[in-house]
Design an enzyme around this catalytic site. Structure first.
Site, PDB file in Angstrom:
ATOM      1  N   SER A 295      59.543   8.808 119.682  1.00  0.00           N
ATOM      2  CA  SER A 295      59.945  10.220 119.838  1.00  0.00           C
ATOM      3  C   SER A 295      58.457  10.641 119.630  1.00  0.00           C
ATOM      4  O   SER A 295      57.401   9.307 119.246  1.00  0.00           O
ATOM      5  CB  SER A 295      60.436  11.135 118.464  1.00  0.00           C
ATOM      6  OG  SER A 295      59.204  10.506 117.337  1.00  0.00           O
ATOM      7  N   ASP A 296      57.535  12.087 120.049  1.00  0.00           N
ATOM      8  CA  ASP A 296      55.922  12.554 119.854  1.00  0.00           C
ATOM      9  C   ASP A 296      56.590  12.999 118.118  1.00  0.00           C
ATOM     10  O   ASP A 296      57.419  12.955 117.698  1.00  0.00           O
ATOM     11  CB  ASP A 296      56.037  13.357 120.604  1.00  0.00           C
ATOM     12  CG  ASP A 296      53.920  13.570 120.587  1.00  0.00           C
ATOM     13  OD1 ASP A 296      53.181  12.715 120.079  1.00  0.00           O
ATOM     14  OD2 ASP A 296      53.758  13.925 121.899  1.00  0.00           O
ATOM     15  N   TRP A 297      54.841  12.614 117.875  1.00  0.00           N
ATOM     16  CA  TRP A 297      54.717  13.237 116.039  1.00  0.00           C
ATOM     17  C   TRP A 297      55.411  14.297 115.661  1.00  0.00           C
ATOM     18  O   TRP A 297      55.416  15.190 115.701  1.00  0.00           O
ATOM     19  CB  TRP A 297      53.221  13.519 115.858  1.00  0.00           C
ATOM     20  CG  TRP A 297      53.044  13.594 114.449  1.00  0.00           C
ATOM     21  CD1 TRP A 297      53.404  14.259 113.623  1.00  0.00           C
ATOM     22  CD2 TRP A 297      51.981  13.021 113.552  1.00  0.00           C
ATOM     23  NE1 TRP A 297      52.462  14.544 112.257  1.00  0.00           N
ATOM     24  CE2 TRP A 297      51.785  13.581 112.898  1.00  0.00           C
ATOM     25  CE3 TRP A 297      51.243  11.942 114.106  1.00  0.00           C
ATOM     26  CZ2 TRP A 297      51.421  12.466 111.906  1.00  0.00           C
ATOM     27  CZ3 TRP A 297      50.624  11.757 112.699  1.00  0.00           C
ATOM     28  CH2 TRP A 297      50.389  10.760 111.957  1.00  0.00           C
TER      29      TRP A 297
END
Ligand code: NOJ
Length: 771
Positions: A295-297
């Site tokens: 996932s992104d942050w």
């Protein structure tokens, strides 16, 4: 110690599994390779919790080399690593730190599974290359691959084994700060660059100590944020998604990229992180992607703010169902997946699949053979900042520079550039000319601040001319996250006078103006594409005193420099060129390197034209329909439709001419191939390189086609007077598009083709594709 116990258990269980499989004659395809077998065996001895642990990634930022972190998040993360609940860390770097954190995972957990260590290796690690947009301007795929190899080798020497790069997002919007991180506006160029970058990071052997896993990001359509505003909504057509956004991701997958990162944005109503259509249907099913998706942050947690999930538990469920394998910093998987499986809301097979993908990459990296293989202090010292790496980034920096304009000044014999090496009085103006930090650009988290060669330092090495430096004005930075030490100054003109006076007395003025390196990148969208602060005023004041100006631009996005284009005789696009910026710029200005870059993004005349791109659609009322006196055609009342500088544009100190465009056939079937030949001649006074570009137009389509599409390019070196024949192939691979049938197809019909040095190329031919 732990490692050998783990190896024994795995070896034993592989034997058991293959024995029973032999009996059952039921060899699963997933266990067909040696690594797959090892992964399956390991999964066989892992608890559900441990599998979920592999899907959990934490940020570093605490000192694991000192006493055990106490309190808050740090203590929790530390305890989680010890409990085998963490599969990866990011932002832990340097052999000492990586070794320390790896030691906890390997020696203090039940199974001793090594961590995969991720980092944003965006344009180099410590020795910095130009920002990716600038590198793309080289159109030199070999050089880009080499530059990425340098980045990989330095990062790997520092303990890192996974780069969160390349960013392959296509963007047509210069307001978006992250255009600096991609390859520009075009899916064809973007795909070639994506492929080269993945190869550069991963090489041919992922387990080698100088290669690391790459990550194609951000899946998908992040570059289409409405109004160029960071993290904003994306709402695009299916055709744009398939024909423009996805090709560079597909190219990264074709290059065997080991990981993908999903994106912060929603796409047509579904956040990318929770988007099963993107991650399961397209990526994992249609493209057969075998690696894992991170996932992104915090983007799993952000499903709540999107209005897509009620709480972290639901966000975890939606994300894992959608195919997000690893949770970066949302704590959603580690806190909720076990319960979700136990409640029957998430199938345990999905957890196995995600953990299998992650473990497989760890095996491929060689981490199970030696978890400390990237942790050699001696290598770290030898590789990082080596002479070889510095030479490589200097070479890349020169190739990335684009000459936008170069004219004679009245009364002068020759064009302003290249500069004579003797007898000139030169004044150098602009805060950026004496800045050793800004050229490092955005996303240079591991470079030491203030380590770039400045333009002033670069020019000083040419001792035949006199050189005076005046700042003139600061670069204005409205918002300077992470960089408190940088001046925020939009109005001070007190040093204008000195700069103007020095300019008046000189033969040539070099002005280095533009954006600070931190004005672009993540979270740095802008609505104004003019030179920030009072730099435009400074330029105009100096121009009144001396017209012999070479404007050197430093920027991470296309800027609107219409006034400069009308008045300033020489303009050099020098982006943020990294560690060797000043040397590269000086060598180009003095003609020791003949510029050969071409723009990977159109430069607008003003911000109101954005999004502006060369491969637009014709509309029902195009320019050709124009009767200048009429109102009812697709245009603006106050500015032309065309950009200031088009995609693919860039000059050289020499000139090139094109001729003899020959097609070996003018009619083919949908499976046929045409060979296209064109002669390119260097007609000028210098040896040089030209990027020969081929564009096509599919005149009628089941979905309307762009007025031009780049479908081939070749960068070629030509000595003065030399002619070369460049050959292209027109084949189904380049003619196909995602049609109204929702398939990649070549549609029969009429096509035009142009070849030349930019997207306005005029040498034209036509051909027909039959059934
Ligand atoms: C957020 C960015 O969008 C992404 O590109 C980056 O890799 C992560 N942060 C980790 O730093």
């Amino acid at each position: 110690m732990k490692k050998s116990i783990l190896s024994l258990i795995i070896a034993l269980s592989i034997t058991l599994i293959s024995n029973s499989q032999n009996k059952q004659e039921n060899i699963s395809t997933t266990a067909s390779t040696k690594i797959d077998k090892k992964v399956d065996s390991l999964l066989g001895i892992m608890t559900l919790k441990e599998k979920i642990g592999q899907m959990n990634q934490y940020n570093g930022f605490w000192d694991v080399t000192g006493p055990t972190p106490k309190g808050g998040d740090a203590a929790k993360k530390y305890e989680h690593i010890k409990a085998g609940l963490v599969g990866s860390m990011l932002n832990v770097r340097g052999v000492k730190e990586v070794k320390a954190v790896q030691k906890i995972a390997v020696e203090e957990t039940r199974l001793g599974i090594p961590l995969i260590i991720g980092f944003d290796v965006i344009h180099g690690y410590k020795t910095l290359s130009p920002i990716p947009l600038a590198e793309a301007a080289s159109w030199d795929l070999e050089a880009i691959q080499k530059s990425t190899q340098v980045a990989a080798s330095e990062a790997a020497a520092s303990g890192i084994n996974w780069a969160f790069a390349p960013m392959v997002d296509i963007s047509r919007d210069a307001r978006w700060g992250r255009v600096m991180e991609g390859a520009g506006e075009d899916p064809f160029l973007g795909s070639k660059v994506a492929f080269a970058r993945v190869k550069g990071f991963q090489g041919d052997d992922l387990s080698a100590v100088n290669t690391i896993a790459a990550c194609a990001k951000h899946f998908a359509a992040y570059g289409f944020a409405e109004a160029g505003r960071e993290y904003n909504t994306v709402d695009i057509s299916e055709s744009t998604l398939y024909n423009t956004v996805l090709p560079p991701f597909k190219a990264a997958n074709d290059a065997s990229v080991r990981t993908f990162m999903n994106a912060f944005n929603e796409l047509n109503g579904i956040p990318s992180t929770g988007n099963a259509f993107l991650q399961r249907d397209i990526l994992k099913k249609e493209w057969g992607f075998q690696g894992f998706v991170v996932s992104d942050w915090g983007s799993i947690g952000e499903l709540k703010a999107h209005g897509y999930a009620k709480n972290n538990k639901e966000a975890a469920k939606l994300s894992v169902l959608a195919g997000s394998d690893m949770d970066m910093e949302s704590y959603a998987y580690v806190e909720h997946l076990e319960t979700l499986v136990k409640e029957g809301k998430v199938d345990g097979a999905l957890i196995d699949d995600a953990a299998r993908r992650i473990l497989k990459v760890k095996y491929e990296l060689g981490l199970f053979d030696d978890p400390y293989r990237y942790c050699d202090e001696k290598r770290e010292k030898q590789v990082i900042g080596s002479k070889e790496n510095i030479d490589a980034v200097l070479s890349m920096a020169k190739k990335s520079i684009v000459l936008l304009k170069n004219e004679k000044v009245s009364g002068q014999e020759s064009k302003l550039l290249p500069l004579k090496k003797q007898g000139l009085n030169i004044t150098l103006i602009g805060a950026l000319a004496n800045d050793n930090d800004s050229p490092l650009g955005s996303w240079r988290t591991s470079a030491d601040p203030n380590t770039a060669v400045t333009v002033l330092e670069g020019l000083k090495q040419y001792k035949g001319n006199t050189l005076v430096y005046k700042k003139g004005a600061d670069v204005a930075i409205g918002e300077a996250a992470f960089i408190n030490e940088i001046t925020i100054n939009t109005t001070d003109k007190s040093e204008f006078g000195e700069a103007v006076e020095a300019a008046r007395k000189s033969d040539v003025v070099i002005m280095v103006l533009g954006e600070h390196g931190y004005q672009t990148g993540e979270g740095r969208s802008r609505t104004d594409l003019n030179l920030p602060g009072v730099q435009q005023e400074l330029l105009e004041e100096v121009y009144k005193a001396n017209k012999n100006i070479v404007l050197v631009l430093n920027n991470g996005r296309p800027l609107a420099i219409t006034w400069a284009d009308e008045h300033i005789p020489a303009i050099v696009e020098a982006w943020h060129l990294g560690t060797q910026a000043g040397n590269a710029i000086a060598q180009v200005l003095y003609g020791d390197y003949n510029p050969s870059g071409k723009l990977p993004m159109s430069f607008p005349r003003n911000v109101g034209q954005v999004p502006i791109y060369y491969n637009y659609k014709n509309t029902g009322r195009p320019l050709a329909y124009e009767d200048k006196k009429m109102v009812f055609w697709s245009h603006y009342g106050d500015v032309e439709n065309t950009p200031l500088y088009p995609f693919g544009y860039g000059k050289s100190y020499t000139d090139f001419s094109y001729g003899n465009l020959i097609l070996d056939k003018t009619e083919i079937s949908v499976t046929g191939e045409i060979k296209v030949l064109v002669d390119v001649t260097n007609t000028g006074k210098y040896d040089g390189e030209e990027v020969v570009q081929l564009y096509i137009r599919d005149l009628i389509g089941s979905i309307t086609r762009p007025v031009r599409e780049l479908k081939g390019f070749e960068k070629t070196t030509l000595k003065t007077g030399e002619t070369k024949t460049v050959i292209f192939s027109i084949n189904p691979e380049i003619l196909q598009f995602y049609t109204a049938n929702k398939k990649w197809e070549v549609e029969p019909g009429d096509f035009d083709i142009w070849i030349g040095g930019d997207s306005n190329a005029s040498l034209k031919a036509s051909f027909v594709v039959t059934e």
